[in-house]
Design an enzyme around this catalytic site. Structure first.
Site, mmCIF file in Angstrom:
data_model
loop_
_atom_site.group_PDB
_atom_site.id
_atom_site.type_symbol
_atom_site.label_atom_id
_atom_site.label_comp_id
_atom_site.label_asym_id
_atom_site.label_seq_id
_atom_site.Cartn_x
_atom_site.Cartn_y
_atom_site.Cartn_z
ATOM 1 C CG HIS A 54 3.850 1.272 7.924
ATOM 2 N ND1 HIS A 54 2.549 1.712 7.898
ATOM 3 C CD2 HIS A 54 4.556 2.216 7.249
ATOM 4 C CE1 HIS A 54 2.473 2.862 7.236
ATOM 5 N NE2 HIS A 54 3.679 3.179 6.834
ATOM 6 C CG ASP A 63 0.003 0.517 9.849
ATOM 7 O OD1 ASP A 63 1.094 0.326 10.407
ATOM 8 O OD2 ASP A 63 -0.126 1.195 8.813
ATOM 9 C CB SER A 121 2.625 6.797 6.826
ATOM 10 O OG SER A 121 2.379 6.182 5.597
#
Length: 470
Positions: free
Chosen positions: A123, A153, A229
């Site tokens: 993402h 992801d 992330s």
């Protein structure tokens, strides 16, 4: 008597001397015992033990942080929500009524190979135009996307410079336990190489965040914030346990990571040149009813094995190889095992009835969807010559141009527009439509399709999410 008297005196003297020696020896022994006890309690006091553990964590951070990078991407968006994207720094005017805005996104990544292969979140890079990675020593490099897996992801990047880089060796870890101490290293809010410590709060979490389904995640209370992330979740020995992926917005002290086993599985599949998964020829989406979750068939490709076996739009797959479809089922994980099977068994609900379909792998091994552009992607592709070249005012000699997009299909949903020039697929140079079909077929069987696109004067990566095509 004299002799006896002398003997008695000698005996008394010996006893007195022995007593004095014993007292001296006892004193020395007692002093040594006291010193040992003091040393023992000093070494094993709670404060000292905790200090030793803290030093160990500091050693792990020092050892691993060189291989954990900050990632900065530039992205474009037509209808940007400034509340969600606060880092807008540039606005581009396109035509008289349409406008696009450029904004910056930040995250983290882990170097897996000295040649510059980096794992991060899909993402983070899915709409990236430019990608730069920065190391703890301040050195910065450009990077491009090698491959991505939207379902997990996970994305792999490659640094463009040909240099040896510090890397984190990833091995299959021992079983992760709830309650064990963990370390998170990442780039929260752009604060490079930030460290937080916590414990594993839970395993196997399934959740939905921002319309994305995550499955089998590690939950931790170590501080995780925007920008973390793609960072590393480590144990106290420095072994990677997972890649940070999500924050639970409704609660503080709740973060999640993708287990390293899933990362390794994706990495192995991507790096194995002979890794091929079967293409049956239908699109699926996860749904659920009162009986539980299932896979809904929303498109069947004409002439595909699926059509020949009688699969129709509206059918529901409830079992795959005798395994029930569950909420946290990762379709690609199940498909990876299908390469080793001679046949694939589906339990399909057709209205009120359920049927068992056994599909021979030989019947789908050589299947390639055609036409690749309209039938599969929902776009029309042309060579750069003649009318398309004049219409879109193109100067390029190599590549293919998108001349039409069909609403609701995978291509435009992923961002393709009319006039886009596709000049690379999975880093293979596309010279014409024949190359487009060839590289699309190769990428589809490995579940990795990554366009490199030129739109006006901008060049960017665009992953096409065909990961739900069986």
């Amino acid at each position: 008597m004299k002799i006896k008297s002398n003997s008695l005196c000698a005996l008394v003297f010996i006893q007195i001397n022995a007593s004095q020696t014993l007292r001296k020896t006892s004193g020395i022994f007692f002093s040594l015992l006291t010193a040992c006890c003091a040393l023992f309690f000093t070494l094993f006091s709670p404060d000292i033990v905790q200090a030793a553990k803290d030093d160990k964590i500091a050693d792990v951070v020092e050892m691993t942080s060189k291989a954990i990078v900050n990632i900065k991407t530039e992205e474009w968006s037509k209808d940007i929500d400034e509340k969600k994207k606060p880092n807008v720094f540039k606005k581009l005017i396109v035509g008289e009524e349409e406008e696009e805005e450029m904004f910056e996104n930040i995250g983290s990544g882990v170097v897996l190979d000295p040649k510059g292969i980096i794992v991060t979140n899909e993402h983070l890079i899915s709409k990236a135009i430019n990608i730069r990675v920065k190391f703890i020593n301040g050195k910065e490099y450009e990077a491009y996307v090698l491959g991505s897996d939207p379902e997990f992801d996970i994305a792999l990047l490659k640094v463009t410079d040909k240099i040896d880089l510090p890397f984190l060796k990833i091995t299959k870890p021992k079983s992760v336990r709830v309650g064990q101490k963990v370390i998170v290293i990442g780039n929260p809010y752009g604060l490079s190489s930030s460290v937080s410590v916590g414990v594993v709060s839970a395993l196997g979490r399934n959740l939905k965040i921002d319309n994305k389904i995550y499955a089998n995640l590690i939950q931790t209370d170590a501080a995780i914030n925007p920008g973390n992330s793609g960072g590393a979740l480590l144990d106290t020995e420095g072994n990677p346990l997972g890649i940070v992926t999500a924050i639970y917005g409704e609660g503080k002290g709740i973060g999640f990571a993708i287990p390293i086993d899933d990362v390794l599985a994706m990495l192995d599949e991507f790096l194995q040149s002979d890794a091929k998964r079967p293409i049956i020829g239908f699109f699926i989406e996860k749904r659920r009813d009162e009986k539980g979750p299932y896979l809904y068939i929303n498109k069947v490709l004409p002439g595909s094995p699926a059509e020949r076996y009688g699969v129709k739009i509206g059918d529901k797959i409830t079992e795959l190889n005798r395994k029930k479809i569950r909420e946290g089922t990762k379709i690609q994980s199940m498909l990876r095992t299908l390469r080793q099977q001679e046949s694939i068994q589906f339990k399909v609900a057709k209205g009120p009835k359920s049927v068992i379909m056994n599909i021979d792998v030989k019947d789908i091994g050589d299947y390639i969807p055609a036409p690749m552009d309209e039938g599969l992607c929902g776009v029309k592709i042309s060579d750069i010559k003649g009318y398309p070249k004049l219409k879109f005012k193109l100067r390029e000699k190599d590549g293919v141009v998108v001349t039409k997009v069909m609403s609701g299909s995978p291509g435009p949903r992923c961002g393709l527009r009319t006039g886009d020039v596709i000049f690379k697929i999975n880093n293979n140079v596309v010279s014409n439509k024949k190359d487009f079909d060839t590289f699309m077929a190769e990428g589809l069987k490995r579940n990795y399709i990554l366009y490199q696109v030129k739109r006006r004067n901008e060049i960017f990566f665009l992953p096409v999410k065909l990961d739900t095509l069986l």
